[in-house]
Motif scaffolding. Structure first.
Motif, PDB file in Angstrom:
ATOM      1  N   SER A  36       1.928   3.422  -3.623  1.00 56.30           N
ATOM      2  CA  SER A  36       1.492   4.819  -3.555  1.00 56.30           C
ATOM      3  C   SER A  36       2.624   5.790  -3.848  1.00 56.30           C
ATOM      4  O   SER A  36       2.380   6.938  -4.245  1.00 56.30           O
ATOM      5  CB  SER A  36       0.897   5.121  -2.171  1.00 56.30           C
ATOM      6  N   SER A  37       3.874   5.336  -3.648  1.00 56.71           N
ATOM      7  CA  SER A  37       5.009   6.205  -3.970  1.00 56.71           C
ATOM      8  C   SER A  37       5.465   6.025  -5.414  1.00 56.71           C
ATOM      9  O   SER A  37       6.268   6.816  -5.915  1.00 56.71           O
ATOM     10  CB  SER A  37       6.181   5.917  -3.019  1.00 56.71           C
ATOM     11  N   THR A  87      -0.116   6.730  -9.142  1.00 54.37           N
ATOM     12  CA  THR A  87      -1.192   7.532  -8.584  1.00 54.37           C
ATOM     13  C   THR A  87      -2.030   6.683  -7.619  1.00 54.37           C
ATOM     14  O   THR A  87      -2.019   5.449  -7.667  1.00 54.37           O
ATOM     15  CB  THR A  87      -2.107   8.062  -9.684  1.00 54.37           C
ATOM     16  N   ARG A  88      -2.770   7.364  -6.766  1.00 57.71           N
ATOM     17  CA  ARG A  88      -3.638   6.660  -5.811  1.00 57.71           C
ATOM     18  C   ARG A  88      -4.660   5.793  -6.539  1.00 57.71           C
ATOM     19  O   ARG A  88      -4.940   4.669  -6.129  1.00 57.71           O
ATOM     20  CB  ARG A  88      -4.356   7.671  -4.911  1.00 57.71           C
ATOM     21  N   THR A 113       0.828  -1.210   0.000  1.00 53.80           N
ATOM     22  CA  THR A 113       0.000   0.000   0.000  1.00 53.80           C
ATOM     23  C   THR A 113       0.862   1.259   0.000  1.00 53.80           C
ATOM     24  O   THR A 113       0.467   2.283  -0.571  1.00 53.80           O
ATOM     25  CB  THR A 113      -0.941   0.037   1.220  1.00 53.80           C
ATOM     26  N   GLN A 114       2.032   1.172   0.615  1.00 54.44           N
ATOM     27  CA  GLN A 114       2.921   2.331   0.689  1.00 54.44           C
ATOM     28  C   GLN A 114       3.856   2.402  -0.510  1.00 54.44           C
ATOM     29  O   GLN A 114       4.050   3.469  -1.102  1.00 54.44           O
ATOM     30  CB  GLN A 114       3.733   2.272   1.990  1.00 54.44           C
ATOM     31  N   ALA A 124      -2.937   2.689  -7.753  1.00 54.64           N
ATOM     32  CA  ALA A 124      -2.630   1.802  -6.625  1.00 54.64           C
ATOM     33  C   ALA A 124      -3.880   1.065  -6.159  1.00 54.64           C
ATOM     34  O   ALA A 124      -3.848  -0.145  -5.887  1.00 54.64           O
ATOM     35  CB  ALA A 124      -2.020   2.598  -5.474  1.00 54.64           C
ATOM     36  N   LEU A 125      -4.994   1.765  -6.086  1.00 57.43           N
ATOM     37  CA  LEU A 125      -6.245   1.122  -5.685  1.00 57.43           C
ATOM     38  C   LEU A 125      -6.710   0.124  -6.745  1.00 57.43           C
ATOM     39  O   LEU A 125      -7.265  -0.933  -6.415  1.00 57.43           O
ATOM     40  CB  LEU A 125      -7.320   2.178  -5.436  1.00 57.43           C
TER      41      LEU A 125
END
Length: 277
Positions: free
Chosen positions: A158-159, A162-163, A154-155, A166-167
């Motif tokens: 996200s780096s 984009t969010r 999740t981290q 990632a989702l």
């Protein structure tokens, strides 16, 4: 260290490059032994001035690291030693990724086959990753087991992207091919399979041949992001779902249906989705 020190790793060293070949058949599941051996190797090389680049590859062209060993659901104390060694605020899976991410050498993944779950997290924790077109694939398949990633995905994602992307990766649960992984930022490049070995070998040797101090200075100047608070949120989300009966049902069902066998892992997403029907 030599091959004799490990049961699931093969190591070769030349010109400042250590090539680590993961060999844990049938599909390179990330079990306690493999985690422990990789951890021991990283710690042993941490202060080695003669090793500047670590290249990770797989003995099996189909599978890099399948995912965390699903049979550990029946061994709640299997990770006790790794838990004791984990830094405060990190579970053992997060600590495993962070050990790789904080390694002073440049770490490169050469991805020829599939990496899911904890294997995909390992790829994302490395400094660089290069994958074979039409052969490599990445997936965070945890949602299909009734949980969310608990080892840094999740981290790390996200780096890297984009969010929304990632989702998509975390909740979509689909296998992402090398071309799309490159487009999303999950890996550095997707390369023709026939060119992957030569490209990674040349890059690793070129980095290892740089003047003394350059690698360390570059890694210090391009620092890793502090993800401590995010890791806490990730662990809480993962642990809360892992305790639910649905997760146990899906994990046990997956094993019965063929997860962690070569045939089952070739289409793990389809296998897991069929359990929910």
């Amino acid at each position: 260290m030599t091959d004799a020190d490990f049961s699931k790793l093969r190591i070769s060293q030349a010109d400042g490059v250590a090539t680590i070949t993961i060999d844990n058949p049938p599909v390179n599941v990330l079990d306690v032994t493999l985690m422990g051996e990789i951890r021991r190797l990283l710690l042993s090389l941490r202060n080695d001035p003669n090793t500047r680049v670590l290249v990770f590859q797989s003995a099996d062209p189909e599978f890099f690291i399948a995912h965390v060993d699903m049979t550990l659901i029946d061994e709640p104390h299997a990770f006790d030693e790794l838990v004791r060694d984990a830094p405060d605020g990190l579970n053992p899976f997060q600590a495993f990724g962070e050990l790789l991410r904080e390694q002073p050498q440049v770490t490169i993944v050469k991805l020829s086959g599939l990496a899911r779950g904890g294997g995909a997290e390992f790829v994302a924790a490395a400094d660089m990753a290069f994958a074979a077109q039409d052969r490599a694939g990445l997936a965070q398949c945890e949602a299909l087991m009734g949980i969310t990633p608990g080892g840094g995905a999740t981290q790390y994602l996200s780096s890297r992207m984009t969010r929304g992307r990632a989702l998509e990766v975390i909740l979509g649960g689909d296998l992402t091919d090398a071309a799309m992984a490159e487009r999303y930022g999950w890996i550095n490049r997707a390369l023709p399979a026939a060119e992957l070995d030569d490209f990674v070998d040349r890059l690793a040797r070129n980095i290892a041949a740089l003047p003394e101090g350059v690698v360390a200075a570059a890694k210090q100047a391009v620092p890793v992001t502090d993800l401590q608070e995010g890791f806490r949120r990730e662990h809480d989300a993962w642990a809360g779902l892992f305790e639910r009966p649905s997760a146990e049902k899906l994990i046990r069902g997956g094993l019965r249906a063929g997860a962690q066998t070569k045939d089952g892992e070739r289409n793990l997403e389809g296998l897991l989705r069929a359990l929910a029907i």
